[in-house]
Scaffold this active site. Structure first.
Site, mmCIF file in Angstrom:
data_model
loop_
_atom_site.group_PDB
_atom_site.id
_atom_site.type_symbol
_atom_site.label_atom_id
_atom_site.label_comp_id
_atom_site.label_asym_id
_atom_site.label_seq_id
_atom_site.Cartn_x
_atom_site.Cartn_y
_atom_site.Cartn_z
ATOM 1 N N SER A 405 25.741 78.561 95.077
ATOM 2 C CA SER A 405 26.219 78.689 96.455
ATOM 3 C C SER A 405 26.890 77.403 96.912
ATOM 4 C CB SER A 405 25.068 79.053 97.388
ATOM 5 O OG SER A 405 24.018 78.151 97.215
ATOM 6 N N HIS A 426 28.892 84.949 94.231
ATOM 7 C CA HIS A 426 27.890 84.429 95.158
ATOM 8 C C HIS A 426 27.287 85.570 95.962
ATOM 9 C CE1 HIS A 426 26.884 81.842 98.892
ATOM 10 N NE2 HIS A 426 25.840 82.013 98.120
ATOM 11 N N GLU A 438 30.695 86.955 97.774
ATOM 12 C CA GLU A 438 31.830 86.025 97.691
ATOM 13 C C GLU A 438 32.212 85.917 96.219
ATOM 14 O OE1 GLU A 438 31.649 82.770 101.344
ATOM 15 O OE2 GLU A 438 30.489 82.328 99.559
ATOM 16 N N ASN A 476 28.829 79.480 103.565
ATOM 17 C CA ASN A 476 27.875 78.385 103.718
ATOM 18 C C ASN A 476 28.520 77.122 104.276
ATOM 19 O OD1 ASN A 476 25.661 79.811 103.004
ATOM 20 N ND2 ASN A 476 25.590 79.105 100.887
#
Ligand code: COA
Length: 693
Positions: A405, A426, A438, A476
């Site tokens: 991540s 991800h 992702e 993130n």
């Protein structure tokens, strides 16, 4: 768009508007002309309405929702003409008869369908309501309760169920047109013509509506159209048809003009757009993925494996110790069994899925896998070691994916001799539940690998969005800034509960601190420590770091920023509040009272600002992709269209002003768009146009 063909004494009107026969300009004109011709022609005894291609009409044309009412295709006028038509009309349904499509069918005298056709009124999903008689006619056919269920969930029902409910008069097993013609001949002479508008509603007691109003407080918190739908369905019970029909038109416009509907419509199109990758043609060859390998049977690895098992793909899952493997398998089985208890899976399904799973302690068992996903903890050294070994053992053409991540996928790819086969996948926790994936395109990832992963995302029921390599990718990276700003708000005087309440009011199920407590305070702390060391800065020592150091790590230790009872509802903790106050005193901060409005503007502002940077750097292809990521991965309310769309609703200049007011530097792209009076949707159009040139 509407083809007329005579079959003896039946006129067939076939709607051609691929791909889904939406009710676009031209369709009403064609239908009205066909109906007028049939009414005037004594040789015509009945009319059949049918869709050309793969479906009946799948709804109003959503693209026309932004048009002034007079310019929108005249669905209501067509429905009125059908309802008043002097000869029998038969709607012949296949594919999906949705929204305006079902409303047309409801205004016909009869409906016939192939058994796998699906019928529904999904308007609520677009923040609107059935606006062409659906709210008045559906309850008159299926009863108040079922109509509410269908209109509030938006979920379609199968034609077989529709037949039992009386919504479909006949199921056609063979050719639909032949069946519909035979049906039309049978009913051609029947008089009086059946008209749903003349019927009464079954089961519309006040309790049914009271219960629906109560239920939407949970299922559709903060949304406008569900309550309008309930009001209208109640009118169908208590008022003459004509009155409900008029009220429906007015409430439809109210809903259509609402920011909520604009947000949901934006999501509808942007979600479909995000599946497209500029420069990647439809003819990009795809790899055949038949066997999947997952490295790591922890929470993430187990959840990832479940996605493929659910889609019927065999998975080999590898761990380093027997205990870890047993534990991982146990969790997967328990997850399935709990779904079975809730009636979502049969006991057979559970066993079938578990039978597709092969546990192993030997990475060599992945040599036949077409896709291998690494899901071990975030440590570059460990990942490099795994990818070096994978490179040696994986078969030619296998996709090697990392679920990192935060780490640099290019660096991971570089340890292999086949960086074109390496990609980031991800997943979001819990990986078997969250819809977002992702898909991290590294420098050398091949088009085939990328396109295969996009297709695979769809196959396992995920919304796949392509992102580029950077720390935290899109989601993130943005949430990191958001978390920082949330902590600053508490530094300055807001309580964590104030901050969360403001975001809950915006429609996020969890505010930043509720989310931190759920994810585990130690996770964010470890990242902050790592970053500080990388930058040679002192160890982090904010109020949140101090809470972690007390041993409170969030929900998993029974409490973190908040305390939790059995219902997992957060309650402020007096000691933590004291810790925050002591922190402020030590730093010489005089706390001030901070309004919910300021909290919302600052937190959405930091999301938007980081989003603009991500966009400018090309890490996200489109602002719309960022919205999809934020809605499906982080709980941003769909009816606000995602943070970048929300920025446009506020006006970009207001976002810039708020950022400046609270000490942030607006991203150059954000400033430029604000100056030019544009939105991020304009930017997406600009970028799409320039990539086509
Ligand atoms: N108006 C305008 N365009 C529509 C549309 C509508 N009602 N329904 C679908 N489309 C477009 C999609 O945008 C997509 O366009 P693209 O290929 O340019 O991206 C294309 O038709 C195919 O739709 P897609 O959803 O990708 O196909 P699918 O086979 O997965 O699903 C449906 C088909 C009909 C089930 C799905 O499109 C759907 O649910 N549509 C909305 C139906 C609806 O809400 N109707 C009520 C409107 S008030």
């Amino acid at each position: 768009m509407v083809e007329q063909s005579r079959h003896d004494d039946i006129l067939v009107l076939t709607i051609h508007n691929p791909p889904v026969n939406a009710f676009s300009p031209g369709v009403p004109e064609g239908l009205k002309a066909g109906l007028s011709a049939a009414a005037a022609d004594d040789r015509i005894a009945a009319v059949v309405l049918i869709g050309g291609g793969r479906t009946f009409v799948a709804g109003a044309d959503i693209k026309t929702f932004g048009l002034p009412r007079e310019q929108a295709p005249d669905l209501r006028g067509t429905v009125q003409q059908l309802d008043a038509f002097p000869k029998p009309t038969v709607a012949a349904l296949h594919g999906t008869a949705l929204g305006g499509g079902l409303e047309l069918a409801l205004a016909c005298s009869y409906r016939v369908a192939v058994p796998d056709a699906r019928l529904g009124l999904p308007e609520v999903k677009l923040g609107v309501l059935p606006g062409a008689g659906g709210t008045q006619r559906l309850p008159r056919v299926v009863g108040a309760q079922k109509a509410l269920d269908m209109m509030l969930s938006g979920a379609p029902i199968q034609a077989t169920e529709a037949k039992e409910l009386g919504l479909v008069d006949d199921l056609i097993e063979g050719g639909l047109l032949e069946g519909a013609l035979a049906f039309a001949r049978r009913v051609a002479a029947v008089r009086p013509l059946p008209r749903i508008s003349e019927r009464a509603v079954d089961g519309g007691s006040p309790e049914v509506f009271a219960a629906a109003r109560e239920a939407i407080k949970k299922t559709h918190r903060g949304q406008l159209s569900p309550s309008l739908i309930i009001d209208l369905a109640e009118m169908a019970v208590n008022r003459p048809f004509e009155e409900g029909w008029q009220a429906e038109a007015q409430k439809f416009m109210e809903a259509r003009e609402s920011p909520q509907s604009r947000g949901l419509r934006h999501l509808f199109f942007t979600e479909r757009e995000s599946a497209k990758i500029p420069g990647l043609g439809k003819d990009t060859p795809l790899l055949d993925i038949r066997r999947v390998g997952v490295i790591g049977a922890g929470t993430m690895g187990g959840g990832i494996a479940m996605n493929f098992l659910n889609a019927g793909l065999p998975v080999t899952i590898v761990e380093t110790t027997e205990e870890a493997l047993d534990r991982g398998l146990g969790v997967i089985r328990r997850n399935y069994e709990s779904s079975a208890k809730k009636g979502r899976l049969s006991a057979d399904d559970v066993e079938r899925r578990m039978a597709l799973l092969t546990p192993s302690l030997d990475m060599g068992d992945l040599k036949d896998a077409d896709l291998i996903i690494e899901a071990v903890f975030e440590d570059m050294g460990v990942k490099k070691d795994i990818f070096t070994r994978l490179d040696a053992l994986a078969k030619d053409g296998a996709i090697l994916a990392t679920n990192t991540s935060t780490l640099d996928v290019n660096e991971i790819a570089a340890v292999t001799s086949r960086p074109e086969q390496v990609i980031g996948l991800h997943f979001f926790s819990p990986a078997n539940v969250m819809k977002l994936l992702e898909i991290v395109r590294a420098e050398n990832t091949s088009d085939t690998v990328l396109a295969t992963c996009m297709a695979l995302a769809k196959k396992i029921g995920k919304v796949g969005v392509v992102v580029g390599v950077c720390d935290g990718f899109v989601g993130n990276r943005m949430v990191h800034r958001y978390g920082e700003e949330a902590r600053r708000l508490v530094d300055e005087g807001a309580s964590p509960a104030d901050v969360d309440a403001a975001m809950n009011a915006l429609g996020l199920p969890m505010g930043p601190f509720q989310m931190t407590d759920m994810a585990g305070l130690d996770i964010g702390y470890a990242i902050r420590v790592h970053r500080a060391r990388q930058r040679g800065e002192p160890e982090p020592d904010g109020w949140l770091d101090r809470i972690v150091k007390t041993g409170r790590k969030g929900q998993k230790t029974g409490g973190g920023i908040y305390d939790y009872d059995e219902t997992r509802r957060p309650r402020p903790n007096a000691d933590m509040q004291a810790l925050i106050e002591a922190y402020r005193a030590e730093k010489g901060i005089t706390p001030r009272s901070i309004s919910a409005d300021e909290i919302t503007r600052r937190l959405t502002g930091t999301l938007i600002n980081e989003g603009a940077r991500i966009l400018d750097e090309g890490i996200a292809q489109r602002a719309g992709d960022i919205d999809v990521i934020y809605i499906y991965g982080y709980g941003f309310p769909a009816y606000r269209g995602g943070p970048m769309h929300y920025a446009g609703e506020q006006g970009l200049q207001k976002v810039v002003d708020a950022l400046k007011q609270y000490g942030h530097t607006p991203a150059p792209l954000l400033e430029r768009l604000a100056r030019e009076g544009k939105t991020f949707a304009d930017f997406d159009r600009e970028r799409a146009n320039s990539s086509q040139k």
